[in-house]
Design an enzyme around this catalytic site. Structure first.
Site, short mmCIF file in Angstrom:
data_model
loop_
_atom_site.label_atom_id
_atom_site.label_comp_id
_atom_site.label_asym_id
_atom_site.label_seq_id
_atom_site.Cartn_x
_atom_site.Cartn_y
_atom_site.Cartn_z
N CYS A 177 0.81 -1.22 0.00
CA CYS A 177 0.00 0.00 0.00
C CYS A 177 0.84 1.27 0.00
O CYS A 177 0.30 2.36 -0.15
CB CYS A 177 -0.93 0.00 1.22
SG CYS A 177 -1.76 -1.57 1.50
N HIS A 317 -3.28 7.77 5.94
CA HIS A 317 -3.44 6.47 5.30
C HIS A 317 -4.86 5.98 5.55
O HIS A 317 -5.52 5.50 4.64
CB HIS A 317 -2.41 5.49 5.86
CG HIS A 317 -2.40 4.17 5.17
ND1 HIS A 317 -2.23 4.04 3.81
CD2 HIS A 317 -2.54 2.90 5.65
CE1 HIS A 317 -2.26 2.76 3.48
NE2 HIS A 317 -2.46 2.06 4.57
N GLU A 328 -2.18 4.88 13.51
CA GLU A 328 -1.81 6.10 12.81
C GLU A 328 -2.12 7.33 13.64
O GLU A 328 -1.32 8.28 13.69
CB GLU A 328 -2.53 6.20 11.46
CG GLU A 328 -2.07 7.41 10.65
CD GLU A 328 -2.59 7.43 9.23
OE1 GLU A 328 -2.08 8.24 8.42
OE2 GLU A 328 -3.52 6.66 8.92
N LYS A 349 -9.87 7.71 1.49
CA LYS A 349 -10.28 6.32 1.28
C LYS A 349 -11.74 6.11 1.69
O LYS A 349 -12.36 5.12 1.30
CB LYS A 349 -9.38 5.36 2.06
CG LYS A 349 -7.96 5.24 1.50
CD LYS A 349 -7.16 4.19 2.27
CE LYS A 349 -5.76 4.02 1.72
NZ LYS A 349 -4.87 5.17 2.04
N HIS A 354 -9.70 1.66 -0.96
CA HIS A 354 -8.24 1.55 -0.87
C HIS A 354 -7.70 1.07 -2.22
O HIS A 354 -7.93 -0.07 -2.61
CB HIS A 354 -7.88 0.56 0.24
CG HIS A 354 -6.44 0.57 0.62
ND1 HIS A 354 -5.44 1.09 -0.17
CD2 HIS A 354 -5.81 0.11 1.74
CE1 HIS A 354 -4.28 0.96 0.43
NE2 HIS A 354 -4.48 0.37 1.58
N PHE A 413 1.34 -3.40 3.93
CA PHE A 413 1.58 -4.73 4.48
C PHE A 413 3.07 -5.05 4.38
O PHE A 413 3.71 -4.74 3.37
CB PHE A 413 0.79 -5.80 3.73
CG PHE A 413 -0.63 -5.93 4.19
CD1 PHE A 413 -0.95 -6.00 5.53
CD2 PHE A 413 -1.66 -6.00 3.27
CE1 PHE A 413 -2.26 -6.13 5.95
CE2 PHE A 413 -2.98 -6.12 3.68
CZ PHE A 413 -3.28 -6.19 5.02
#
Length: 427
Positions: A177, A317, A328, A349, A354, A413
């Site tokens: 990502c 994010h 976050e 998002k 995403h 990830f």
């Protein structure tokens, strides 16, 4: 003095459309691009929703889809976004040195052909075990070698180099990502080092296929709010239950400042800060104390030579998973201290889903548009405050904010973390 890098062109293909200004207005209006999956039969999946790119093909950018029939959706998206960004930049390819023009993408793997793979698996099953020979022979019978070549993640970058005659550095990174943000950051460094004057950077991806959805379902990462797709992605909301898969592409044209000024280019903004770190923790889980995210943001701030109180907006994010949003938020507070409560933070998002490898660059584009227009996009579907997520998430409505410096986070990830800082160009 290091070479400065500015953005002179932008293009995208997203679930909310492929026209830059129209997509931006939809984002500011809080429109959602999420709906039911139509790319395959998802009726038996726990998650049946996604943010698909609909009613778009390569004819939008003057390409014949038949020419690209062996290339997957991610390559189509990459071509669309790149041609839009190049046109937006006003670059005359006949007047630049092609050896000083490169491509750096963060694009995902090629589109997976689930139906043919299923045929191969069925051929290999013999009742007592698995016959690899029959599996292989079936593959040789039904697979197209040109289509299989397109599984390689470097292929979109190769196609773009060919389209635009870019003979400089050509790279693809796939840091999950964080990929397209990493591509932009590394492309900036290439220009700073003097190895190129122009870089086309960004990413493209689609995982809306049986393999992709199955993988994220098994990780329990996806929202199962199937009865209300447009309200499923709800970053930082207490009732969030996972992210929503999206797809698409985003591209930016990066130029060395003096090169851009000599040709009278329009400048959207300057990339002033880049940070890249790894959690070195677990493959799928972020570090619970946000150590990688913290060091990444600090690195970008130091690179940009900015104080904490100079950041006017953070595009988070913000995936809408329980863990990511909490960590976050924690990381932002650890970096900015009390100043964190004064900075608008939002997650686009909530509207686009995403876009995985393509997410970061699209969110950077929104930051550059926020600088241009002095307005920041909302986090839609924010209804129920979470005590672990207590910042200003610009709930549900866009807000006018003077934006001179914006920060955007991308966490992938594997523990990859990238932060980019875009700043108003002041000469």
């Amino acid at each position: 003095m290091r070479r400065r890098v500015v953005v002179t062109g932008m293009g995208l293909v997203t679930p909310l459309g492929a026209d830059l200004e129209q997509v931006w207005q939809k984002v500011l209006a809080g429109e959602s691009g999420i709906g039911y999956i139509t790319l395959f039969d998802a009726s038996n999946f726990p998650t049946r929703i996604a943010a698909e790119v609909r009613d778009w093909d390569l004819r939008d950018v003057g390409e014949d889809p038949e020419r690209w029939k062996f290339q997957g959706r991610h390559t189509h998206f990459a071509i669309g976004a790149a041609k839009k960004a190049m046109a937006d930049s006003g670059l005359d390819l006949g007047r630049i040195d092609p050896t000083r023009f490169g491509v750096y993408l963060g694009s995902g793997e090629g589109q997976q052909d689930f139906d043919r793979f299923t045929q191969m698996m069925v051929a290999g099953l013999d009742g007592e075990g698995f016959d690899v020979v029959r599996f292989t022979l079936k593959g040789l019978e039904i697979l197209n070698p040109l289509a299989e070549l397109e599984q390689e993640p470097n292929m979109p970058a190769a196609h773009l180099a060919s389209l635009f005659g870019a003979q400089g550095p050509n790279v693809n990174c796939l840091t999950a990502c964080a990929a397209s943000s990493q591509a932009v950051g590394e492309a900036v460094e290439i220009i700073r080092r003097g190895e190129a004057d122009i870089m086309l950077a960004g990413g493209s991806h689609t995982m809306i296929h049986p393999f992709g959805v199955t993988g994220f379902v098994l990780l329990t990462a996806l929202s199962t709010r199937n009865d209300d797709p447009k309200r499923a992605s709800r970053p930082f909301d207490r009732n969030r239950d996972g992210f929503v898969l999206g797809e698409g592409a985003g591209m930016v044209v990066l130029e060395e400042l003096e090169h851009a000024k000599r040709r009278g280019a329009r400048i959207y903004g300057e990339i002033t800060g880049y940070g890249s770190t790894a959690d070195a923790f677990r493959i799928t889980d972020t570090h619970p104390e946000g150590r990688g995210a913290i060091s990444c943001m600090k690195m970008a701030l130091a690179d940009a030579r900015l104080n904490l109180d100079q950041i006017d907006y953070i595009n988070a994010h913000g995936t809408s998973t329980v863990v990511n949003d909490r960590v976050e938020t924690l990381a932002i507070k650890r970096v900015f201290g009390e100043q964190a409560y004064k900075i608008p933070v939002s997650s686009t998002k909530s509207m686009l889903g995403h876009l995985i490898a393509a997410a970061g660059v699209v969110e950077l584009i929104f930051c550059l548009l926020a600088i241009r227009d002095n307005v920041v996009p909302p986090t839609i579907n924010y209804e129920f405050p979470d005590p672990d997520c207590d910042l200003d998430y610009v709930p549900n409505q866009a807000r006018e904010v003077r934006c001179d410096h914006t920060l955007t986070n991308s966490f992938g990830f594997g523990g990859q973390n990238v932060t980019l800082i875009a700043s108003r160009f002041t000469g």
